[in-house]
Scaffold this active site. Sequence first.
Site, PDB file in Angstrom:
ATOM      1  N   VAL A   1      18.626  -0.628  -6.142  1.00 60.09           N
ATOM      2  CA  VAL A   1      19.539  -1.580  -6.784  1.00 60.09           C
ATOM      3  C   VAL A   1      20.956  -0.991  -6.874  1.00 60.09           C
ATOM      4  CG1 VAL A   1      19.941  -3.008  -8.815  1.00 60.09           C
ATOM      5  CG2 VAL A   1      17.596  -2.490  -8.140  1.00 60.09           C
TER       6      VAL A   1
ATOM      7  N   LEU B   1      18.957  12.318  -6.430  1.00 60.12           N
ATOM      8  CA  LEU B   1      18.108  12.090  -5.246  1.00 60.12           C
ATOM      9  C   LEU B   1      16.618  12.292  -5.554  1.00 60.12           C
ATOM     10  CD1 LEU B   1      20.329  13.697  -2.438  1.00 60.12           C
ATOM     11  CD2 LEU B   1      20.263  11.327  -3.224  1.00 60.12           C
TER      12      LEU B   1
ATOM     13  N   ILE C   1      21.974  13.157 -14.349  1.00 59.86           N
ATOM     14  CA  ILE C   1      22.844  12.632 -15.413  1.00 59.86           C
ATOM     15  C   ILE C   1      22.736  13.486 -16.684  1.00 59.86           C
ATOM     16  CG2 ILE C   1      23.047  10.223 -14.675  1.00 59.86           C
ATOM     17  CD1 ILE C   1      20.832   9.617 -16.816  1.00 59.86           C
TER      18      ILE C   1
ATOM     19  N   ALA D   1      17.040   6.105 -13.198  1.00 59.89           N
ATOM     20  CA  ALA D   1      15.854   6.107 -14.060  1.00 59.89           C
ATOM     21  C   ALA D   1      14.620   6.393 -13.231  1.00 59.89           C
ATOM     22  CB  ALA D   1      15.681   4.734 -14.729  1.00 59.89           C
TER      23      ALA D   1
ATOM     24  N   THR E   1      14.899  -3.928 -18.561  1.00 54.71           N
ATOM     25  CA  THR E   1      13.802  -4.485 -17.761  1.00 54.71           C
ATOM     26  C   THR E   1      12.958  -5.495 -18.531  1.00 54.71           C
ATOM     27  OG1 THR E   1      11.643  -3.884 -16.811  1.00 54.71           O
ATOM     28  CG2 THR E   1      12.521  -2.394 -18.402  1.00 54.71           C
TER      29      THR E   1
ATOM     30  N   TYR F   1       6.988   3.184 -19.541  1.00 50.71           N
ATOM     31  CA  TYR F   1       8.252   2.839 -18.869  1.00 50.71           C
ATOM     32  C   TYR F   1       9.040   1.828 -19.703  1.00 50.71           C
ATOM     33  CZ  TYR F   1      11.257   0.184 -15.685  1.00 50.71           C
ATOM     34  OH  TYR F   1      12.308  -0.487 -15.124  1.00 50.71           O
TER      35      TYR F   1
ATOM     36  N   PHE G   1      -4.073  -5.713  -7.248  1.00 48.86           N
ATOM     37  CA  PHE G   1      -4.494  -5.081  -8.496  1.00 48.86           C
ATOM     38  C   PHE G   1      -4.883  -6.129  -9.542  1.00 48.86           C
ATOM     39  CE2 PHE G   1      -1.353  -1.511  -7.279  1.00 48.86           C
ATOM     40  CZ  PHE G   1      -2.332  -0.864  -6.544  1.00 48.86           C
TER      41      PHE G   1
ATOM     42  N   ALA H   1      -3.301   0.003 -14.670  1.00 47.27           N
ATOM     43  CA  ALA H   1      -3.031   0.259 -16.098  1.00 47.27           C
ATOM     44  C   ALA H   1      -1.583  -0.059 -16.435  1.00 47.27           C
ATOM     45  CB  ALA H   1      -3.329   1.715 -16.421  1.00 47.27           C
ATOM     46  N   GLY H   2      -1.386  -0.713 -17.590  1.00 43.60           N
ATOM     47  CA  GLY H   2      -0.022  -0.964 -18.068  1.00 43.60           C
ATOM     48  C   GLY H   2       0.554  -2.286 -17.612  1.00 43.60           C
TER      49      GLY H   2
HETATM   50  N1  LIG Z   1      13.332  -2.579  -8.890  1.00 41.18           N
HETATM   51  C1  LIG Z   1      12.979  -3.383  -9.883  1.00 41.18           C
HETATM   52  O1  LIG Z   1      12.229  -4.348  -9.690  1.00 41.18           O
HETATM   53  C2  LIG Z   1      13.530  -3.156 -11.277  1.00 41.18           C
HETATM   54  C3  LIG Z   1      13.184  -4.075 -12.280  1.00 41.18           C
HETATM   55  C4  LIG Z   1      13.700  -3.877 -13.565  1.00 41.18           C
HETATM   56  C5  LIG Z   1      14.527  -2.810 -13.844  1.00 41.18           C
HETATM   57  N2  LIG Z   1      14.819  -1.924 -12.858  1.00 41.18           N
HETATM   58  C6  LIG Z   1      15.698  -0.801 -13.188  1.00 41.18           C
HETATM   59  O2  LIG Z   1      16.776  -0.771 -12.261  1.00 41.18           O
HETATM   60  C7  LIG Z   1      17.193   0.573 -12.006  1.00 41.18           C
HETATM   61  C8  LIG Z   1      17.187   0.842 -10.525  1.00 41.18           C
HETATM   62  O3  LIG Z   1      15.883   0.640 -10.009  1.00 41.18           O
HETATM   63  P1  LIG Z   1      15.557   0.883  -8.463  1.00 41.18           P
HETATM   64  O4  LIG Z   1      14.427  -0.010  -8.126  1.00 41.18           O
HETATM   65  O5  LIG Z   1      16.814   0.820  -7.700  1.00 41.18           O
HETATM   66  O6  LIG Z   1      15.011   2.386  -8.519  1.00 41.18           O
HETATM   67  P2  LIG Z   1      15.244   3.573  -7.479  1.00 41.18           P
HETATM   68  O7  LIG Z   1      14.178   4.582  -7.796  1.00 41.18           O
HETATM   69  O8  LIG Z   1      15.359   3.069  -6.092  1.00 41.18           O
HETATM   70  O9  LIG Z   1      16.669   4.149  -7.908  1.00 41.18           O
HETATM   71  C9  LIG Z   1      16.872   4.990  -9.011  1.00 41.18           C
HETATM   72  C10 LIG Z   1      17.893   6.039  -8.600  1.00 41.18           C
HETATM   73  O10 LIG Z   1      18.190   6.869  -9.719  1.00 41.18           O
HETATM   74  C11 LIG Z   1      18.191   8.236  -9.305  1.00 41.18           C
HETATM   75  N3  LIG Z   1      17.880   9.026 -10.510  1.00 41.18           N
HETATM   76  C12 LIG Z   1      16.743   8.996 -11.249  1.00 41.18           C
HETATM   77  N4  LIG Z   1      16.840   9.845 -12.300  1.00 41.18           N
HETATM   78  C13 LIG Z   1      18.094  10.399 -12.235  1.00 41.18           C
HETATM   79  C14 LIG Z   1      18.800  11.334 -13.046  1.00 41.18           C
HETATM   80  N5  LIG Z   1      18.253  11.878 -14.139  1.00 41.18           N
HETATM   81  N6  LIG Z   1      20.053  11.661 -12.680  1.00 41.18           N
HETATM   82  C15 LIG Z   1      20.631  11.137 -11.570  1.00 41.18           C
HETATM   83  N7  LIG Z   1      20.004  10.241 -10.767  1.00 41.18           N
HETATM   84  C16 LIG Z   1      18.751   9.884 -11.097  1.00 41.18           C
HETATM   85  C17 LIG Z   1      17.163   8.308  -8.201  1.00 41.18           C
HETATM   86  O11 LIG Z   1      17.325   9.392  -7.326  1.00 41.18           O
HETATM   87  C18 LIG Z   1      17.393   6.978  -7.489  1.00 41.18           C
HETATM   88  O12 LIG Z   1      18.380   7.087  -6.487  1.00 41.18           O
HETATM   89  C19 LIG Z   1      16.238   1.450 -12.812  1.00 41.18           C
HETATM   90  O13 LIG Z   1      16.860   1.787 -14.020  1.00 41.18           O
HETATM   91  C20 LIG Z   1      15.039   0.550 -13.060  1.00 41.18           C
HETATM   92  O14 LIG Z   1      14.344   0.914 -14.233  1.00 41.18           O
HETATM   93  C21 LIG Z   1      14.347  -2.072 -11.579  1.00 41.18           C
HETATM   94  O1  LIG Z   2       0.023  -2.546  -4.147  1.00 40.21           O
HETATM   95  C1  LIG Z   2       0.294  -3.349  -5.070  1.00 40.21           C
HETATM   96  C2  LIG Z   2       1.490  -3.289  -5.822  1.00 40.21           C
HETATM   97  C3  LIG Z   2       1.677  -4.197  -6.851  1.00 40.21           C
HETATM   98  N1  LIG Z   2       0.727  -5.130  -7.116  1.00 40.21           N
HETATM   99  C4  LIG Z   2       0.935  -6.088  -8.219  1.00 40.21           C
HETATM  100  O2  LIG Z   2       2.109  -6.819  -7.940  1.00 40.21           O
HETATM  101  C5  LIG Z   2       2.817  -7.125  -9.151  1.00 40.21           C
HETATM  102  C6  LIG Z   2       4.226  -6.587  -9.044  1.00 40.21           C
HETATM  103  O3  LIG Z   2       4.148  -5.156  -9.037  1.00 40.21           O
HETATM  104  P1  LIG Z   2       5.402  -4.210  -8.736  1.00 40.21           P
HETATM  105  O4  LIG Z   2       4.880  -2.811  -8.739  1.00 40.21           O
HETATM  106  O5  LIG Z   2       6.092  -4.688  -7.506  1.00 40.21           O
HETATM  107  O6  LIG Z   2       6.389  -4.477  -9.948  1.00 40.21           O
HETATM  108  P2  LIG Z   2       6.109  -4.398 -11.512  1.00 40.21           P
HETATM  109  O7  LIG Z   2       5.948  -5.812 -12.011  1.00 40.21           O
HETATM  110  O8  LIG Z   2       5.045  -3.444 -11.846  1.00 40.21           O
HETATM  111  O9  LIG Z   2       7.454  -3.739 -12.042  1.00 40.21           O
HETATM  112  C7  LIG Z   2       8.740  -4.087 -11.592  1.00 40.21           C
HETATM  113  O10 LIG Z   2       9.307  -5.052 -12.432  1.00 40.21           O
HETATM  114  C8  LIG Z   2       9.269  -4.709 -13.774  1.00 40.21           C
HETATM  115  C9  LIG Z   2       9.870  -5.843 -14.542  1.00 40.21           C
HETATM  116  O11 LIG Z   2       9.157  -7.030 -14.320  1.00 40.21           O
HETATM  117  C10 LIG Z   2       9.916  -3.349 -14.001  1.00 40.21           C
HETATM  118  O12 LIG Z   2      11.156  -3.364 -14.533  1.00 40.21           O
HETATM  119  C11 LIG Z   2       9.802  -2.316 -12.903  1.00 40.21           C
HETATM  120  O13 LIG Z   2      10.931  -1.452 -12.813  1.00 40.21           O
HETATM  121  C12 LIG Z   2       9.614  -2.854 -11.576  1.00 40.21           C
HETATM  122  O14 LIG Z   2       9.012  -1.829 -10.812  1.00 40.21           O
HETATM  123  C13 LIG Z   2       2.007  -6.465 -10.286  1.00 40.21           C
HETATM  124  O15 LIG Z   2       1.167  -7.427 -10.844  1.00 40.21           O
HETATM  125  C14 LIG Z   2       1.167  -5.417  -9.561  1.00 40.21           C
HETATM  126  O16 LIG Z   2      -0.058  -5.106 -10.173  1.00 40.21           O
HETATM  127  C15 LIG Z   2      -0.439  -5.209  -6.385  1.00 40.21           C
HETATM  128  O17 LIG Z   2      -1.313  -6.049  -6.634  1.00 40.21           O
HETATM  129  N2  LIG Z   2      -0.618  -4.318  -5.366  1.00 40.21           N
END
Ligand SMILES: NC(=O)c1ccc[n+]([C@@H]2O[C@H](COP(=O)([O-])OP(=O)(O)OC[C@H]3O[C@@H](n4cnc5c(N)ncnc54)[C@H](O)[C@@H]3O)[C@@H](O)[C@H]2O)c1
Ligand SMILES: O=c1ccn([C@@H]2O[C@H](COP(=O)(O)OP(=O)(O)O[C@H]3O[C@H](CO)[C@H](O)[C@H](O)[C@H]3O)[C@@H](O)[C@H]2O)c(=O)[nH]1
Length: 330
Positions: free
Chosen positions: A12, A33, A52, A76, A118, A142, A207, A281-282
Amino acid sequence: MRLLVTGGAGYVGSVCSTVLLEQGHEVVVLDDLSTGNADAVPAGVEFVEGDIATAAAAVLGDGARSRFDGVLHFAAQSLVGESVEQPDKYWHGNVVATLALLDAIRRSGTPRLVFSSTAATYGEPERVPITEDAPARPTNPYGATKLAIDHAISSYTRAYGLAATSLRYFNVAGAYRGAGENRVVETHLIPLVLQVALGQREHISVFGTDWPTKDGTAVRDYIHVKDLADAHLLALEAARPGEHAVYNLGSGEGFTVREVIEACRRVTGLPITVVDAPRRAGDPAVLIASSRRAVEELGWKPQHTSLDEIVADAWAYLQDLGDRSHAARR
Ligand SMILES: NC(=O)c1ccc[n+]([C@@H]2O[C@H](COP(=O)([O-])OP(=O)(O)OC[C@H]3O[C@@H](n4cnc5c(N)ncnc54)[C@H](O)[C@@H]3O)[C@@H](O)[C@H]2O)c1
Ligand SMILES: O=c1ccn([C@@H]2O[C@H](COP(=O)(O)OP(=O)(O)O[C@H]3O[C@H](CO)[C@H](O)[C@H](O)[C@H]3O)[C@@H](O)[C@H]2O)c(=O)[nH]1
């Protein structure tokens, strides 16, 4: 504006950096990274490699005048399943590290913060769509760490006059201009299903097939990453000193895991093998957003709300990435 983007080498954060550059902003990325890729940081961005927790203070500075107009905080650890197994990684990596960042923001006098919160802060909802005033009862560490950070931001904002916004993303997917999902360890549904279509993975595990939903699989609300990036720009403009605003961001429509797999079959035209598996789980059963507040107060207008379009953009990105993806190199 001159902006610090933490986590800008991740999914993101790299898309948001791309959009910020397109809008004429100056971007510095701070990323350790741990899950990101250095080559995901867009050209034209200054990249500082660091955690950070230890590096934010030096980057932000503590002079009388702030070097930055704002911080977009994406960095994160963010995997629901992993957070249940390794909560220490989440409390330290998310909460402790973000407190260090908040202190650095305060000392440097940086005026604005946009934080990636989130849907996982809500837990199992009493009703859907979920509004921002719904009870926050996270079902995994989380979500609990992200909620703790939201509380810390609220109190820092009130006491120290920061202008802050927490954006509660639902499930982010899709890609934009060469930036997309390419993690070393991938756990997110859409990229995993597309890896099966590409022949990089034998099957997708579903799952849980006994959730109280229309086909027994979990329901999520998928939001296009470009629409999400647009909301960050609006949040930066709307932020007011001493106020902490919270906005949900989703498309408002829920899709089951089986419906997502079906969309991937439609878009790719390829077979995708499915294996039913136990619940993870979760996981909550259903997460669907009400983004009304963001639409009304920020003037946010999501442009890419069709699941097929989201999947098609993710698919085009993975095809372009080809042999350069982590999944292809495994
Ligand atoms: N992807 C989703 O569906 C989703 C949904 C809700 C919230 N979020 C939030 O959005 C943000 C970005 O998610 P993403 O999917 O891009 O994850 P991502 O893992 O692709 O990116 C996270 C980045 O943060 C960096 N990072 C982690 N800890 C760090 C630290 N202590 N110092 C410096 N860099 C650090 C990692 O190297 C990585 O580049 C996160 O905060 C995540 O919780 C994501
Ligand atoms: O191999 C897989 C992976 C996922 N799922 C299911 O697909 C759905 C979406 O799972 P993701 O792992 O893609 O995403 P999450 O809903 O677990 O979580 C994502 O969205 C959340 C908010 O809704 C959080 O913020 C989090 O950072 C982000 O990873 C869940 O029901 C999960 O159990 C499967 O069935 N098989």
